[in-house]
Design an enzyme around this catalytic site. Structure first.
Site, PDB file in Angstrom:
ATOM      1  N   HIS A 124       0.827  -1.198   0.000  1.00 60.94           N
ATOM      2  CA  HIS A 124       0.000   0.000   0.000  1.00 60.94           C
ATOM      3  C   HIS A 124       0.870   1.260   0.000  1.00 60.94           C
ATOM      4  CE1 HIS A 124      -3.685   2.306   1.263  1.00 60.94           C
ATOM      5  NE2 HIS A 124      -2.748   3.125   1.705  1.00 60.94           N
ATOM      6  N   GLU A 125       1.851   1.280   0.896  1.00 61.05           N
ATOM      7  CA  GLU A 125       2.713   2.466   0.994  1.00 61.05           C
ATOM      8  C   GLU A 125       3.604   2.610  -0.235  1.00 61.05           C
ATOM      9  OE1 GLU A 125       1.842   4.543   3.174  1.00 61.05           O
ATOM     10  OE2 GLU A 125       0.608   3.108   4.252  1.00 61.05           O
ATOM     11  N   HIS A 185       1.764   4.455  -2.960  1.00 60.35           N
ATOM     12  CA  HIS A 185       1.874   5.905  -2.771  1.00 60.35           C
ATOM     13  C   HIS A 185       3.236   6.394  -3.264  1.00 60.35           C
ATOM     14  CE1 HIS A 185      -1.790   6.521  -0.484  1.00 60.35           C
ATOM     15  NE2 HIS A 185      -1.437   5.648   0.431  1.00 60.35           N
TER      16      HIS A 185
END
Length: 149
Positions: free
Chosen positions: A67-68, A71
């Site tokens: 998820h990170e 980003h």
């Protein structure tokens, strides 16, 4: 797992799933409370909540790191890196990352109070001053019933 092991872990996931290198810092941040991790825009670092690793193990850590990294790679690529952006949602689905992290177990209430008038019980984590607070239902006085701490 140490910060150095986490750094290596994030670099490996970046290479395997995104086919791009992770060139910045990844570390644990025990001050994170409501999230599994965060991508810091200013220095492009990734911080991970260590409580999620101890509670749920490596599968949860992998989902948070993916998820990170979504980003991270989208931000550096000049694409939509925010949760609401289509680019972010598409990339997250492609790599199999988590949209949200699992919730950590909450603290157990240690103090029980009871209304003298209606008998309604209130469970609280922290102690309250019974002379200052009243029942929210009938405005009666409160008394302490039990304490587990």
């Amino acid at each position: 797992m140490t910060d150095q092991e986490l750094q290596t872990y994030v670099e490996n996931i970046s290479q395997v799933f995104f086919h791009k290198p992770f060139l910045h810092r990844a570390c644990f941040n025990a001050r994170l409370r409501t999230t599994g991790g965060r991508y810091v825009l200013n220095d492009h670092s990734i911080e991970i909540n260590p409580k999620h690793v101890t509670e749920f193990g490596l599968p949860e850590l992998e989902a948070i790191v993916k998820h990170e990294l979504c980003h991270y790679h989208l931000h550096l690529g000049g694409k939509g890196y925010k949760h609401r952006d289509v680019d972010f949602k598409t990339l997250l689905q492609q790599v199999g990352g988590a949209r949200h992290c699992r919730a950590l177990p909450t603290a157990v209430p240690r103090h029980t109070y009871e209304c003298i008038s209606c008998g309604l019980q209130f469970k609280r984590q922290r102690q309250i001053r019974t002379g200052r607070y009243r029942c929210g239902k009938c405005y009666g006085k409160l008394k302490k019933v039990a304490s587990d701490g």
